[in-house]
Design an enzyme around this catalytic site. Structure first.
Site, mmCIF file in Angstrom:
data_model
loop_
_atom_site.group_PDB
_atom_site.id
_atom_site.type_symbol
_atom_site.label_atom_id
_atom_site.label_comp_id
_atom_site.label_asym_id
_atom_site.label_seq_id
_atom_site.Cartn_x
_atom_site.Cartn_y
_atom_site.Cartn_z
ATOM 1 N N ASN A 1 -13.982 -12.270 -4.242
ATOM 2 C CA ASN A 1 -14.363 -10.942 -4.703
ATOM 3 C C ASN A 1 -13.587 -10.610 -5.983
ATOM 4 O O ASN A 1 -13.531 -9.475 -6.403
ATOM 5 C CB ASN A 1 -14.089 -9.872 -3.646
ATOM 6 C CG ASN A 1 -12.626 -9.755 -3.286
ATOM 7 O OD1 ASN A 1 -12.170 -10.434 -2.375
ATOM 8 N ND2 ASN A 1 -11.883 -8.916 -3.997
ATOM 9 N N TYR B 1 -9.328 -7.586 9.923
ATOM 10 C CA TYR B 1 -8.683 -7.781 8.617
ATOM 11 C C TYR B 1 -7.183 -7.599 8.818
ATOM 12 O O TYR B 1 -6.679 -6.479 8.818
ATOM 13 C CB TYR B 1 -9.251 -6.761 7.631
ATOM 14 C CG TYR B 1 -9.067 -7.082 6.170
ATOM 15 C CD1 TYR B 1 -8.018 -7.880 5.722
ATOM 16 C CD2 TYR B 1 -9.943 -6.585 5.226
ATOM 17 C CE1 TYR B 1 -7.869 -8.167 4.379
ATOM 18 C CE2 TYR B 1 -9.797 -6.861 3.876
ATOM 19 C CZ TYR B 1 -8.756 -7.660 3.464
ATOM 20 O OH TYR B 1 -8.610 -7.942 2.130
ATOM 21 N N LYS C 1 -9.640 -12.382 9.366
ATOM 22 C CA LYS C 1 -9.174 -12.716 8.010
ATOM 23 C C LYS C 1 -7.723 -12.273 7.868
ATOM 24 O O LYS C 1 -7.361 -11.174 8.310
ATOM 25 C CB LYS C 1 -10.049 -11.977 6.993
ATOM 26 C CG LYS C 1 -9.436 -11.821 5.598
ATOM 27 C CD LYS C 1 -10.485 -11.358 4.610
ATOM 28 C CE LYS C 1 -9.875 -10.854 3.311
ATOM 29 N NZ LYS C 1 -10.891 -10.587 2.294
ATOM 30 N N PRO D 1 -5.268 -14.875 -0.464
ATOM 31 C CA PRO D 1 -4.006 -14.482 -1.101
ATOM 32 C C PRO D 1 -4.192 -13.716 -2.413
ATOM 33 O O PRO D 1 -3.207 -13.499 -3.129
ATOM 34 C CB PRO D 1 -3.341 -15.833 -1.361
ATOM 35 C CG PRO D 1 -4.499 -16.740 -1.659
ATOM 36 C CD PRO D 1 -5.664 -16.250 -0.810
ATOM 37 N N ASN D 2 -5.418 -13.315 -2.724
ATOM 38 C CA ASN D 2 -5.676 -12.612 -3.989
ATOM 39 C C ASN D 2 -5.023 -13.307 -5.182
ATOM 40 O O ASN D 2 -4.224 -12.705 -5.929
ATOM 41 C CB ASN D 2 -5.239 -11.140 -3.922
ATOM 42 C CG ASN D 2 -6.192 -10.294 -3.101
ATOM 43 O OD1 ASN D 2 -5.802 -9.722 -2.095
ATOM 44 N ND2 ASN D 2 -7.454 -10.232 -3.501
ATOM 45 N N LYS E 1 -4.922 -11.274 5.086
ATOM 46 C CA LYS E 1 -4.544 -10.986 3.697
ATOM 47 C C LYS E 1 -3.208 -11.666 3.454
ATOM 48 O O LYS E 1 -2.195 -11.308 4.070
ATOM 49 C CB LYS E 1 -4.432 -9.481 3.505
ATOM 50 C CG LYS E 1 -3.918 -9.017 2.173
ATOM 51 C CD LYS E 1 -4.745 -9.463 0.986
ATOM 52 C CE LYS E 1 -6.206 -9.156 1.096
ATOM 53 N NZ LYS E 1 -7.017 -9.461 -0.051
ATOM 54 N N HIS F 1 -16.995 -7.481 0.829
ATOM 55 C CA HIS F 1 -15.610 -7.114 0.512
ATOM 56 C C HIS F 1 -15.343 -5.666 0.901
ATOM 57 O O HIS F 1 -16.250 -4.849 0.987
ATOM 58 C CB HIS F 1 -15.417 -7.290 -0.996
ATOM 59 C CG HIS F 1 -14.187 -6.650 -1.530
ATOM 60 N ND1 HIS F 1 -14.186 -5.437 -2.165
ATOM 61 C CD2 HIS F 1 -12.898 -7.060 -1.502
ATOM 62 C CE1 HIS F 1 -12.950 -5.127 -2.532
ATOM 63 N NE2 HIS F 1 -12.150 -6.109 -2.132
ATOM 64 N N SER F 2 -14.060 -5.368 1.115
ATOM 65 C CA SER F 2 -13.694 -3.992 1.453
ATOM 66 C C SER F 2 -12.330 -3.637 0.894
ATOM 67 O O SER F 2 -11.451 -4.480 0.757
ATOM 68 C CB SER F 2 -13.678 -3.871 2.982
ATOM 69 O OG SER F 2 -12.824 -2.857 3.408
ATOM 70 N N ASN F 3 -12.184 -2.366 0.561
ATOM 71 C CA ASN F 3 -10.884 -1.751 0.291
ATOM 72 C C ASN F 3 -10.717 -0.615 1.303
ATOM 73 O O ASN F 3 -11.625 -0.359 2.073
ATOM 74 C CB ASN F 3 -10.847 -1.178 -1.125
ATOM 75 C CG ASN F 3 -10.231 -2.149 -2.115
ATOM 76 O OD1 ASN F 3 -9.247 -2.804 -1.805
ATOM 77 N ND2 ASN F 3 -10.804 -2.243 -3.283
ATOM 78 N N HIS G 1 0.840 -1.207 0.000
ATOM 79 C CA HIS G 1 0.000 0.000 0.000
ATOM 80 C C HIS G 1 0.872 1.253 0.000
ATOM 81 O O HIS G 1 1.872 1.326 0.720
ATOM 82 C CB HIS G 1 -0.886 0.042 1.248
ATOM 83 C CG HIS G 1 -2.078 -0.858 1.173
ATOM 84 N ND1 HIS G 1 -3.255 -0.576 1.824
ATOM 85 C CD2 HIS G 1 -2.281 -2.038 0.525
ATOM 86 C CE1 HIS G 1 -4.128 -1.530 1.585
ATOM 87 N NE2 HIS G 1 -3.559 -2.439 0.805
#
Ligand code: GKR
Ligand code: MG
Length: 429
Positions: A273, A143, A189, A221-222, A191, A324-326, A25
């Protein structure tokens, strides 16, 4: 109730150096704040994805918004996104994640602002406009992120580091415990996709041990893992996870993970997502048995009413629903809270990045929305139940203007801070 004005404010909010499979980020996350002013002078507010491209998309939509009744949401959606609202002009705001048309993101910000405006005018909370609440508190999940030291922001605008570095299983556990102590979260959760899978499996096992058997755990793990790796991780964490989120790229890959696990006799729910981000994606996901749980998100599914429809559809199809969230502020948190309150078939605690945002960046009068016992109380006051602090909003805009970040770019931040040769590879392991 005619919309007399559309005011769009780009803002930047400090964001800590959180790792994901796309990189790191940046010191600031970008959001767009939307104000609709009704002809009677009442304002409604919305929040959606940020960055320069969003501003251009808003400019293109102005002619469809101003002058229209705030109640005319379906026509507005058709005007913005075309006669086939799901037609996928796939555009990603970040490397291969959550592809969708910018127009749908614009609509989400405007829809929330319109519902806030209507709610304020009628004196009712937004959840009442969505059918009324079926719960008074909406559960959110902690998260966790692997994280470098630092609190986000830069130079004389740097925030204190409230959470510390977390680069090992013990660091992840310490972060979980700090979040649970502060917010009372009842599920967790991680990430993932930032370190080799064995390290992330170890982190989940240490978390399970530290938090006990009753705290549901998830890992996401996207799409950093191959099908083989996804299967191996699922087997290693068979007793540990409530669901496994987006382990591998693509719908076909997810379907293959499902089939391979079924052949091993493991019924591990797969959540997404990334591969199901619109109604049009659902039939193929069913055909491939790729997904058991959909993470809805009003910012890209087409607003709060779309998420509410998604809840009905998931119920009908026997799928689970989470959210889902950002990185986001309180307007988005409360929009999520209102739609979750009015959605009976919400089967898991919702994701939120909100704890990562610093008090100094919130633009609501009264500061950050409280999360207590892992939940947000559904407001009973009109609209979203918020007032905007215009000075705080102006500070957010100043940060955007001097920050020099035009679009989210986790890859270049990873190259700048960690490894100049780093590349986004999907799947990596
Ligand atoms: O902010 O690093 C992040 C997340 O990875 C985010 O971009 C994802 O969209 O939280 C998200 C997810 O669940 O995939
Ligand atoms: Mg995810």
């Amino acid at each position: 109730m005619r919309i007399a004005e559309l005011n769009v404010t780009p803002i930047a909010i400090a964001d800590p150096p959180l790792l994901n499979s796309n990189g790191l980020h940046q010191p600031y996350a970008l959001r767009t704040i939307v104000e609709l002013v009704g002809e009677d002078g009442i304002s409604g507010w919305g929040e959606c994805a940020g960055g320069r491209r969003m501003l251009d998309a808003f400019e293109g939509s102005r002619q469809h918004v101003v002058g229209r009744s705030a109640f005319e949401l379906t026509r507005l959606q058709l005007a913005l996104t075309g006669n086939a609202p799901d037609a996928t002009q796939h555009e990603t705001l970040m490397g291969r994640m959550n592809p969708l048309p910018a127009a749908r993101r614009v609509f989400s910000g405007v829809e929330v602002a319109a519902l806030h405006l209507i709610g304020k005018s009628l004196g009712v909370p937004v959840c009442d406009l969505l059918g009324g609440r079926v719960r008074d508190r909406v559960p959110f999940s902690a998260y966790l992120f692997y994280k470098l030291a630092g609190g986000g922001g830069e130079v004389d605008d740097a925030r204190d580091d409230e959470w510390g570095e977390a680069l090992t299983p013990d660091g992840v556990v310490a972060q979980a415990q700090a979040m649970i102590t502060r917010y009372g979260f009842g599920s967790v959760k991680l990430k993932a996709g930032a370190f080799p899978p064995d390290e992330e499996i170890a982190a989940m096992l240490v978390l399970r041990n530290a938090l006990g058997p009753d705290v549901p755990l998830r890992i996401d793990p996207n799409a950093a893992w191959t099908v083989d790796t996804s299967v191996a991780v699922a087997l290693a964490l068979a007793e540990t996870l409530e669901y496994l989120e987006d382990p591998t790229p693509g719908m076909a890959g997810m379907g293959e993970v499902h089939d391979r696990l079924a052949a091993e006799g493991l019924r591990m729910p797969l959540a997404t997502n990334m591969v199901v981000t619109a109604f049009d994606d659902i039939p193929e996901s069913l055909r491939l048995r790729a997904v058991d749980v959909i993470l809805g998100d009003h910012h890209y599914w087409g607003g709060l009413r779309a998420v509410s429809h998604l809840g009905t559809l998931c119920h009908t199809l026997g799928l689970g629903l989470s959210m889902h969230s950002n990185s986001h502020l309180g307007i988005s948190l409360l929009a999520m809270t209102h739609v979750a309150a009015a959605t009976p078939h919400l089967t898991y605690a919702c994701d939120t990045h909100y704890p990562w945002q610093h008090e100094a960046d919130e633009i609501l009068v009264g500061g950050k929305v409280p999360i207590v016992d892992g939940a947000v109380v559904v407001p009973s006051t009109p609209g979203l139940g918020i007032e905007i602090d215009r000075d705080a909003l102006a500070r957010g805009r100043e940060r955007f203007e001097r920050g020099g970040i035009a679009e989210r770019d986790d890859v270049s931040e990873m190259q700048r801070r960690v490894d100049p040769a780093w590349q986004h590879i999907q799947p990596r392991w």
